[in-house]
Design an enzyme around this catalytic site. Sequence first.
Site, PDB file in Angstrom:
ATOM      1  CB  CYS A   1       5.896   5.234   4.419  1.00 59.41           C
ATOM      2  SG  CYS A   1       6.945   6.596   3.892  1.00 59.41           S
TER       3      CYS A   1
ATOM      4  CB  CYS B   1      -2.398   6.901   6.032  1.00 56.14           C
ATOM      5  SG  CYS B   1      -1.529   7.377   4.535  1.00 56.14           S
TER       6      CYS B   1
ATOM      7  CB  CYS C   1      -0.932  -0.021   1.217  1.00 63.61           C
ATOM      8  SG  CYS C   1      -2.104   1.353   1.264  1.00 63.61           S
ATOM      9  CB  CYS C   2       3.810   2.279   2.042  1.00 60.79           C
ATOM     10  SG  CYS C   2       3.209   2.762   3.666  1.00 60.79           S
TER      11      CYS C   2
HETATM   12 FE1  SF4 Z   1      -1.354   2.741   3.002  1.00 58.96          FE
HETATM   13 FE2  SF4 Z   1      -0.945   5.129   4.092  1.00 58.96          FE
HETATM   14 FE3  SF4 Z   1      -1.112   2.983   5.652  1.00 58.96          FE
HETATM   15 FE4  SF4 Z   1       1.012   3.327   4.012  1.00 58.96          FE
HETATM   16  S1  SF4 Z   1       0.492   4.603   5.756  1.00 58.96           S
HETATM   17  S2  SF4 Z   1      -0.163   1.425   4.414  1.00 58.96           S
HETATM   18  S3  SF4 Z   1       0.022   4.376   2.265  1.00 58.96           S
HETATM   19  S4  SF4 Z   1      -2.768   3.797   4.357  1.00 58.96           S
END
Ligand code: SF4
Length: 242
Positions: free
Chosen positions: A231, A205, A124-125
């Site tokens: 991240c 996030c 996701c990151c």
């Molecule tokens: Fe996804 Fe943001 Fe969590 Fe990273 S920090 S896993 S980009 S929601």
Amino acid sequence: MTTPLGRDIDASDIAASLIESYAGRDGAQLLEPVIRREFPGRVAVVSSFGTETAVLLALVADIDPSVPVIFLDTGKHFEETLEYRDQLVAELGLRDVRSVAPDWSQLFTRDPDGALWRRDPDACCFLRKVLPLRQALAGFDAWITGRKRYQGGVRWDLPPFEAVDGKVKINPLAGWSLDRVEAAFAARQLAQHPLLAEGYFSVGCEPCTKPVAPGADLRAGRWAGVAKTECGIHFGGSAPGC
Ligand code: SF4
């Protein structure tokens, strides 16, 4: 990296040279020559608009408010962070803030339900931060971060200059203490992130950020309960690393 004269040089060599040239300098004393002399028109700030963001942005704005500021708009931020971004931009007079979104076609394919953060936060990151930043930094030779050693983890030995993916990364606040950051907030009367008062000492996030108890590790609320502390945007190489 190529010099204005067209000569190829290695970012690692430049970082090492800058460490030597600017030994003993930090904050504005380091930012000013970096922005004006070392990388004029070729450096950007990368900011999360988190709880300590305002100090770095104020220092940059004092030197040149037109320096590009890149904000990774992951689509998962707290509404308070987006409002805080807009507030700081207005108050500091920042003139080139770039909110960079992920590639929505990739998200549609790889994160159709928007819950990849739960299944695979590294992926996701990578989609929402690492790839967009890589594209946003194209055309820049250097970028500035607000990371500090006291934030712990992999940051404990942060140098003022480093080389990542062929670019120089500049950490002008690396050696600052939390007391110095708080003093800068007070001296400049900088606005605080609205979630700080609710125990969010570090804000990322929304799905991956929790408030922490007073006295706890400042970043303990980031990816709490998961073996992940960064991240990935601060790691080099083509692997996600986040
Ligand atoms: Fe996804 Fe943001 Fe969590 Fe990273 S920090 S896993 S980009 S929601």
